[in-house]
Motif scaffolding. Sequence first.
Motif, PDB file in Angstrom:
ATOM      1  N   HIS A   1       3.534   5.990   1.744  1.00 51.28           N
ATOM      2  CA  HIS A   1       3.101   4.711   2.295  1.00 51.28           C
ATOM      3  C   HIS A   1       4.265   4.029   3.006  1.00 51.28           C
ATOM      4  O   HIS A   1       4.098   3.450   4.088  1.00 51.28           O
ATOM      5  N   VAL A   2       5.426   4.074   2.379  1.00 48.95           N
ATOM      6  CA  VAL A   2       6.613   3.465   2.991  1.00 48.95           C
ATOM      7  C   VAL A   2       6.933   4.153   4.314  1.00 48.95           C
ATOM      8  O   VAL A   2       7.250   3.507   5.319  1.00 48.95           O
ATOM      9  N   GLN A   3       6.824   5.480   4.338  1.00 52.09           N
ATOM     10  CA  GLN A   3       7.115   6.223   5.570  1.00 52.09           C
ATOM     11  C   GLN A   3       6.074   5.941   6.648  1.00 52.09           C
ATOM     12  O   GLN A   3       6.415   5.818   7.833  1.00 52.09           O
ATOM     13  N   ALA A   4       4.812   5.814   6.259  1.00 52.61           N
ATOM     14  CA  ALA A   4       3.774   5.456   7.228  1.00 52.61           C
ATOM     15  C   ALA A   4       4.076   4.090   7.843  1.00 52.61           C
ATOM     16  O   ALA A   4       3.906   3.885   9.059  1.00 52.61           O
ATOM     17  N   HIS A   5       4.508   3.149   7.004  1.00 55.97           N
ATOM     18  CA  HIS A   5       4.918   1.831   7.507  1.00 55.97           C
ATOM     19  C   HIS A   5       6.036   1.967   8.537  1.00 55.97           C
ATOM     20  O   HIS A   5       5.969   1.391   9.631  1.00 55.97           O
ATOM     21  N   ARG A   6       7.032   2.744   8.200  1.00 54.95           N
ATOM     22  CA  ARG A   6       8.194   2.865   9.081  1.00 54.95           C
ATOM     23  C   ARG A   6       7.826   3.438  10.444  1.00 54.95           C
ATOM     24  O   ARG A   6       8.259   2.937  11.482  1.00 54.95           O
TER      25      ARG A   6
ATOM     26  N   ALA B   1       5.931 -12.076  -8.561  1.00 55.76           N
ATOM     27  CA  ALA B   1       6.552 -12.921  -7.540  1.00 55.76           C
ATOM     28  C   ALA B   1       6.372 -12.323  -6.154  1.00 55.76           C
ATOM     29  O   ALA B   1       6.108 -13.040  -5.181  1.00 55.76           O
ATOM     30  N   ARG B   2       6.471 -10.991  -6.064  1.00 59.70           N
ATOM     31  CA  ARG B   2       6.297 -10.359  -4.761  1.00 59.70           C
ATOM     32  C   ARG B   2       4.856 -10.506  -4.280  1.00 59.70           C
ATOM     33  O   ARG B   2       4.614 -10.761  -3.100  1.00 59.70           O
ATOM     34  N   MET B   3       3.910 -10.358  -5.187  1.00 59.25           N
ATOM     35  CA  MET B   3       2.515 -10.510  -4.793  1.00 59.25           C
ATOM     36  C   MET B   3       2.243 -11.931  -4.316  1.00 59.25           C
ATOM     37  O   MET B   3       1.525 -12.137  -3.332  1.00 59.25           O
ATOM     38  N   GLU B   4       2.817 -12.903  -4.996  1.00 58.39           N
ATOM     39  CA  GLU B   4       2.630 -14.289  -4.586  1.00 58.39           C
ATOM     40  C   GLU B   4       3.279 -14.558  -3.233  1.00 58.39           C
ATOM     41  O   GLU B   4       2.729 -15.288  -2.402  1.00 58.39           O
ATOM     42  N   GLU B   5       4.449 -13.940  -3.010  1.00 60.95           N
ATOM     43  CA  GLU B   5       5.118 -14.098  -1.724  1.00 60.95           C
ATOM     44  C   GLU B   5       4.290 -13.471  -0.613  1.00 60.95           C
ATOM     45  O   GLU B   5       4.147 -14.033   0.474  1.00 60.95           O
ATOM     46  N   MET B   6       3.716 -12.307  -0.884  1.00 60.80           N
ATOM     47  CA  MET B   6       2.864 -11.654   0.096  1.00 60.80           C
ATOM     48  C   MET B   6       1.644 -12.516   0.408  1.00 60.80           C
ATOM     49  O   MET B   6       1.244 -12.652   1.568  1.00 60.80           O
ATOM     50  N   GLU B   7       1.057 -13.097  -0.629  1.00 63.88           N
ATOM     51  CA  GLU B   7      -0.120 -13.933  -0.416  1.00 63.88           C
ATOM     52  C   GLU B   7       0.192 -15.105   0.499  1.00 63.88           C
ATOM     53  O   GLU B   7      -0.610 -15.477   1.353  1.00 63.88           O
ATOM     54  N   ARG B   8       1.383 -15.686   0.353  1.00 62.63           N
ATOM     55  CA  ARG B   8       1.762 -16.803   1.217  1.00 62.63           C
ATOM     56  C   ARG B   8       1.869 -16.381   2.684  1.00 62.63           C
ATOM     57  O   ARG B   8       1.724 -17.201   3.583  1.00 62.63           O
ATOM     58  N   ARG B   9       2.116 -15.090   2.927  1.00 60.68           N
ATOM     59  CA  ARG B   9       2.287 -14.598   4.292  1.00 60.68           C
ATOM     60  C   ARG B   9       0.967 -14.187   4.942  1.00 60.68           C
ATOM     61  O   ARG B   9       0.936 -13.900   6.136  1.00 60.68           O
TER      62      ARG B   9
ATOM     63  N   THR C   1      -1.231  -1.150   9.286  1.00 57.23           N
ATOM     64  CA  THR C   1      -0.595  -0.227   8.346  1.00 57.23           C
ATOM     65  C   THR C   1      -0.175  -1.009   7.103  1.00 57.23           C
ATOM     66  O   THR C   1      -0.659  -2.115   6.864  1.00 57.23           O
ATOM     67  N   TYR C   2       0.736  -0.442   6.301  1.00 57.52           N
ATOM     68  CA  TYR C   2       1.198  -1.082   5.069  1.00 57.52           C
ATOM     69  C   TYR C   2       2.405  -1.977   5.343  1.00 57.52           C
ATOM     70  O   TYR C   2       3.019  -1.916   6.409  1.00 57.52           O
ATOM     71  N   ASP C   3       2.780  -2.757   4.326  1.00 62.61           N
ATOM     72  CA  ASP C   3       4.008  -3.530   4.426  1.00 62.61           C
ATOM     73  C   ASP C   3       5.205  -2.632   4.102  1.00 62.61           C
ATOM     74  O   ASP C   3       5.068  -1.423   3.906  1.00 62.61           O
ATOM     75  N   ASP C   4       6.388  -3.208   4.043  1.00 59.53           N
ATOM     76  CA  ASP C   4       7.604  -2.402   3.917  1.00 59.53           C
ATOM     77  C   ASP C   4       7.762  -1.738   2.551  1.00 59.53           C
ATOM     78  O   ASP C   4       8.628  -0.877   2.378  1.00 59.53           O
ATOM     79  N   ARG C   5       6.935  -2.111   1.590  1.00 59.26           N
ATOM     80  CA  ARG C   5       6.946  -1.417   0.305  1.00 59.26           C
ATOM     81  C   ARG C   5       5.724  -0.517   0.128  1.00 59.26           C
ATOM     82  O   ARG C   5       5.512   0.034  -0.960  1.00 59.26           O
ATOM     83  N   GLY C   6       4.960  -0.402   1.166  1.00 57.91           N
ATOM     84  CA  GLY C   6       3.803   0.484   1.108  1.00 57.91           C
ATOM     85  C   GLY C   6       2.799   0.091   0.053  1.00 57.91           C
ATOM     86  O   GLY C   6       2.059   0.928  -0.448  1.00 57.91           O
TER      87      GLY C   6
ATOM     88  N   ILE D   1      -1.472  -9.455   6.918  1.00 58.23           N
ATOM     89  CA  ILE D   1      -0.339 -10.225   7.431  1.00 58.23           C
ATOM     90  C   ILE D   1      -0.149  -9.851   8.896  1.00 58.23           C
ATOM     91  O   ILE D   1       0.035  -8.668   9.209  1.00 58.23           O
ATOM     92  N   ARG D   2      -0.214 -10.816   9.774  1.00 59.29           N
ATOM     93  CA  ARG D   2       0.062 -10.534  11.185  1.00 59.29           C
ATOM     94  C   ARG D   2       1.572 -10.542  11.380  1.00 59.29           C
ATOM     95  O   ARG D   2       2.203 -11.586  11.392  1.00 59.29           O
ATOM     96  N   GLU D   3       2.119  -9.350  11.516  1.00 62.80           N
ATOM     97  CA  GLU D   3       3.570  -9.198  11.595  1.00 62.80           C
ATOM     98  C   GLU D   3       4.094  -9.385  13.014  1.00 62.80           C
ATOM     99  O   GLU D   3       5.162  -9.960  13.222  1.00 62.80           O
ATOM    100  N   LYS D   4       3.356  -8.875  14.002  1.00 60.60           N
ATOM    101  CA  LYS D   4       3.766  -9.002  15.398  1.00 60.60           C
ATOM    102  C   LYS D   4       2.556  -9.421  16.227  1.00 60.60           C
ATOM    103  O   LYS D   4       1.432  -9.021  15.957  1.00 60.60           O
ATOM    104  N   ASP D   5       2.825 -10.229  17.270  1.00 56.27           N
ATOM    105  CA  ASP D   5       1.718 -10.722  18.086  1.00 56.27           C
ATOM    106  C   ASP D   5       2.216 -11.035  19.483  1.00 56.27           C
ATOM    107  O   ASP D   5       3.246 -11.695  19.648  1.00 56.27           O
ATOM    108  N   ARG D   6       1.476 -10.538  20.466  1.00 59.25           N
ATOM    109  CA  ARG D   6       1.805 -10.831  21.855  1.00 59.25           C
ATOM    110  C   ARG D   6       0.723 -11.676  22.524  1.00 59.25           C
ATOM    111  O   ARG D   6       0.751 -11.870  23.743  1.00 59.25           O
ATOM    112  N   THR D   7      -0.244 -12.172  21.733  1.00 61.40           N
ATOM    113  CA  THR D   7      -1.368 -12.904  22.319  1.00 61.40           C
ATOM    114  C   THR D   7      -1.201 -14.420  22.248  1.00 61.40           C
ATOM    115  O   THR D   7      -1.809 -15.136  23.035  1.00 61.40           O
ATOM    116  N   GLY D   8      -0.435 -14.903  21.275  1.00 64.73           N
ATOM    117  CA  GLY D   8      -0.324 -16.339  21.088  1.00 64.73           C
ATOM    118  C   GLY D   8      -1.484 -16.953  20.340  1.00 64.73           C
ATOM    119  O   GLY D   8      -1.595 -18.186  20.261  1.00 64.73           O
ATOM    120  N   ALA D   9      -2.360 -16.124  19.769  1.00 70.96           N
ATOM    121  CA  ALA D   9      -3.500 -16.646  19.013  1.00 70.96           C
ATOM    122  C   ALA D   9      -3.011 -17.427  17.799  1.00 70.96           C
ATOM    123  O   ALA D   9      -2.031 -17.051  17.148  1.00 70.96           O
TER     124      ALA D   9
END
Length: 281
Positions: A147-152, A205-213, A135-140, A261-269
């Motif tokens: 988009h923000v609501q779909a994220h939520r 700055a936000r785009m650059e921060e997102m890219e780092r993630r 899905t999208y990030d927290d700013r959609g 961006i992999r936000e959550k992971d249960r595989t340990g990859a």
Amino acid sequence: MAGDSKRLTLMAVHAHPDDESSSTGGVLARYSDEGVTTVLVTCTNGEYGDGPDHVKPGEEGHDPDAVRATRLAELEEACRHLGVTHLEMLGYHDSGMSDWEFKHGGHVFANVPMEESVGRLVALVEKYRPDVIVTYDDRGGYNHPDHVQAHRIAVEAYAQTGIPSKLYFVARRRRDWEKMRERMQAAGIEVPLPPQRTPDPEAIARMEEMERRITTTVDTTAVATRKRDALAAHASQLDQSWWVKFPQDAFAEVFGHETFIREKDRTGAEVPEDDLFAGLR
């Protein structure tokens, strides 16, 4: 889990018809080709998209019901191009942009009580049991209320069910946008603003921060033509857009990868990774 013989399943949660093609068209097509079950959840009908001749909501000639019918038909065609296994429509009313008067309506998606919309998505997660949700990030992406609501609701459904092994957010690298703009300028095509709409320092700055993630880059070169065809299917909205004006011979070069961006992971990859299903096969 790795070694499980069940068919893998990807669920993409999007706000409007055409969002599926622009941000995840490549992975939907690629994984469909690999035999993965692909489930597209589209939260709204897109009533506040463009009407005939691109008339805008609130202008004479804009009929939300007619726009809805057009956009849903286009969505079905796009899904055929992408090989989507299951299309699920939540059927909520488009909220419009955050500065539009329509957003105050109690019936629009952004104002539907969370427990109601989350409950419906939870039911779909329990039905299809996706291994991965995208899905999208927290700013959609650009703060669109839908988009923000779909994220939520996607984040909440992931947490409540405990079924998916991985949760991803769509993300784009700034250099990819710059490459796109360079190719468009060379082709004499009008160059769009970045998706944040105003190239102010905070947005950059936000785009650059997102890219780092960004953790995950999926090669979708082999299905780039199908992504372009899916975008073209949304003609009522995109027939004048840079998506379809972009030179066909350069489309795969610029849009041949999708990043997340992999936000959550249960595989340990380990990350970085080149597969949304890393650790699951």
